[in-house]
Design an enzyme around this catalytic site. Sequence first.
Site, PDB file in Angstrom:
ATOM      1  N   GLY A  11       0.776  -1.232   0.000  1.00  0.00           N
ATOM      2  CA  GLY A  11       0.000   0.000   0.000  1.00  0.00           C
ATOM      3  C   GLY A  11       0.808   1.282   0.000  1.00  0.00           C
ATOM      4  O   GLY A  11       0.372   2.288   0.556  1.00  0.00           O
ATOM      5  N   ARG A  65     -16.180 -15.395  -8.197  1.00  0.00           N
ATOM      6  CA  ARG A  65     -16.037 -13.966  -8.470  1.00  0.00           C
ATOM      7  C   ARG A  65     -17.271 -13.158  -8.117  1.00  0.00           C
ATOM      8  O   ARG A  65     -17.167 -12.057  -7.583  1.00  0.00           O
ATOM      9  CB  ARG A  65     -15.778 -13.767  -9.963  1.00  0.00           C
ATOM     10  CG  ARG A  65     -14.325 -13.630 -10.296  1.00  0.00           C
ATOM     11  CD  ARG A  65     -14.195 -13.376 -11.795  1.00  0.00           C
ATOM     12  NE  ARG A  65     -13.045 -14.074 -12.318  1.00  0.00           N
ATOM     13  CZ  ARG A  65     -11.795 -13.644 -12.188  1.00  0.00           C
ATOM     14  NH1 ARG A  65     -11.522 -12.540 -11.554  1.00  0.00           N
ATOM     15  NH2 ARG A  65     -10.801 -14.337 -12.700  1.00  0.00           N
ATOM     16  N   MET A  90      -4.671  -7.031  -6.836  1.00  0.00           N
ATOM     17  CA  MET A  90      -4.216  -8.097  -7.716  1.00  0.00           C
ATOM     18  C   MET A  90      -5.325  -9.059  -8.163  1.00  0.00           C
ATOM     19  O   MET A  90      -5.052 -10.235  -8.423  1.00  0.00           O
ATOM     20  CB  MET A  90      -3.092  -8.893  -7.039  1.00  0.00           C
ATOM     21  CG  MET A  90      -1.903  -8.037  -6.610  1.00  0.00           C
ATOM     22  SD  MET A  90      -1.125  -7.158  -7.984  1.00  0.00           S
ATOM     23  CE  MET A  90      -0.157  -8.492  -8.689  1.00  0.00           C
ATOM     24  N   LEU A  93     -11.375  -7.697 -12.240  1.00  0.00           N
ATOM     25  CA  LEU A  93     -12.784  -7.392 -11.974  1.00  0.00           C
ATOM     26  C   LEU A  93     -13.601  -7.660 -13.235  1.00  0.00           C
ATOM     27  O   LEU A  93     -13.133  -7.422 -14.350  1.00  0.00           O
ATOM     28  CB  LEU A  93     -12.922  -5.933 -11.551  1.00  0.00           C
ATOM     29  CG  LEU A  93     -12.228  -5.594 -10.226  1.00  0.00           C
ATOM     30  CD1 LEU A  93     -12.111  -4.088 -10.037  1.00  0.00           C
ATOM     31  CD2 LEU A  93     -12.957  -6.241  -9.056  1.00  0.00           C
ATOM     32  N   HIS A 109      -0.134   1.082 -12.960  1.00  0.00           N
ATOM     33  CA  HIS A 109       0.626  -0.071 -13.445  1.00  0.00           C
ATOM     34  C   HIS A 109       2.086   0.327 -13.648  1.00  0.00           C
ATOM     35  O   HIS A 109       2.364   1.389 -14.217  1.00  0.00           O
ATOM     36  CB  HIS A 109       0.025  -0.587 -14.757  1.00  0.00           C
ATOM     37  CG  HIS A 109       0.725  -1.807 -15.275  1.00  0.00           C
ATOM     38  ND1 HIS A 109       0.493  -3.062 -14.762  1.00  0.00           N
ATOM     39  CD2 HIS A 109       1.678  -1.946 -16.226  1.00  0.00           C
ATOM     40  CE1 HIS A 109       1.279  -3.936 -15.383  1.00  0.00           C
ATOM     41  NE2 HIS A 109       2.003  -3.289 -16.281  1.00  0.00           N
ATOM     42  N   ASP A 141     -10.789  -1.461 -17.793  1.00  0.00           N
ATOM     43  CA  ASP A 141     -11.842  -2.162 -18.523  1.00  0.00           C
ATOM     44  C   ASP A 141     -11.653  -3.655 -18.281  1.00  0.00           C
ATOM     45  O   ASP A 141     -10.857  -4.038 -17.415  1.00  0.00           O
ATOM     46  CB  ASP A 141     -11.850  -1.774 -20.010  1.00  0.00           C
ATOM     47  CG  ASP A 141     -10.595  -2.228 -20.749  1.00  0.00           C
ATOM     48  OD1 ASP A 141      -9.821  -3.045 -20.201  1.00  0.00           O
ATOM     49  OD2 ASP A 141     -10.397  -1.772 -21.899  1.00  0.00           O
ATOM     50  N   GLY A 143     -10.199  -5.914 -19.880  1.00  0.00           N
ATOM     51  CA  GLY A 143      -8.921  -6.502 -20.279  1.00  0.00           C
ATOM     52  C   GLY A 143      -7.879  -6.380 -19.179  1.00  0.00           C
ATOM     53  O   GLY A 143      -8.079  -5.664 -18.194  1.00  0.00           O
ATOM     54  N   ASP A 145      -4.891  -4.777 -17.787  1.00  0.00           N
ATOM     55  CA  ASP A 145      -4.119  -3.530 -17.918  1.00  0.00           C
ATOM     56  C   ASP A 145      -4.310  -2.912 -19.306  1.00  0.00           C
ATOM     57  O   ASP A 145      -3.363  -2.404 -19.910  1.00  0.00           O
ATOM     58  CB  ASP A 145      -2.621  -3.802 -17.642  1.00  0.00           C
ATOM     59  CG  ASP A 145      -2.399  -4.361 -16.241  1.00  0.00           C
ATOM     60  OD1 ASP A 145      -3.064  -3.896 -15.310  1.00  0.00           O
ATOM     61  OD2 ASP A 145      -1.564  -5.280 -16.098  1.00  0.00           O
ATOM     62  N   GLU A 174       5.157   6.452  -9.650  1.00  0.00           N
ATOM     63  CA  GLU A 174       3.776   6.034  -9.392  1.00  0.00           C
ATOM     64  C   GLU A 174       3.150   6.918  -8.330  1.00  0.00           C
ATOM     65  O   GLU A 174       1.990   7.336  -8.442  1.00  0.00           O
ATOM     66  CB  GLU A 174       3.737   4.577  -8.911  1.00  0.00           C
ATOM     67  CG  GLU A 174       4.161   3.556  -9.954  1.00  0.00           C
ATOM     68  CD  GLU A 174       4.062   2.138  -9.411  1.00  0.00           C
ATOM     69  OE1 GLU A 174       3.086   1.820  -8.718  1.00  0.00           O
ATOM     70  OE2 GLU A 174       4.982   1.334  -9.662  1.00  0.00           O
TER      71      GLU A 174
END
Length: 202
Positions: A11, A65, A90, A93, A109, A141, A143, A145, A174
Amino acid sequence: MRFGVLISGTGTNLQALLDAEAAGRLRPAEIACVIANRPGAGGLGRARAAGKPAITVDHTLHAGREPFEDALLAALAEHGVEAVVLAGFMRLLTPRFLDRFPDRILNIHPSLLPAFPGVDAQRQAFEHGVKVTGATVHFVDAGLDAGAIVAQAPVPVRDDDTIDALRARILEREHELLPRAVALLAAGRLRRDGRRVLVRGA
Ligand code: GRF
């Protein structure tokens, strides 16, 4: 705009968001809650220390899921969440979850996408021998990444680099990139036109 932050691990990106919020740099975004899919995730302690609701939704305790995502959605709804940040989360969704927050889910990412999606992107880039890699914030979305790119920062690979040193330098970028993108989204300054995301007033 109230954000839920989803994490799986240490985190440090969450910490960057918490620090930005405390410094007034996240406005008009607000961190409403932090959810980890692992009970031991270090980021939960960071959330608690910042006075944020720190919630565990353990994917291993859900039969698949759908029930896992239902539990996530319930926790997010309980805290009035309007947008989501994946900060080292990780799990993939499904559209069922994603459709609840259209263009309102960001992921960070550690590579210059579309190069090196998936796990251990820093190692992938290092072993491929690229001279420049970096960090990407993108909309999520279905896919891996694969969503529209919001912001990127380049990080040069040095001749004397190690994967760990490279990972640390990418992480610094990041930590700058993610809070900035969250604030832009909350301020309504991101407009997506197909795959292109334009920043108003940039
Ligand atoms: C970061 O490198 C992020 O880009 C990737 O997972 C890592 C999470 O690190 N998705 P942390 O938990 O924020 O320290």
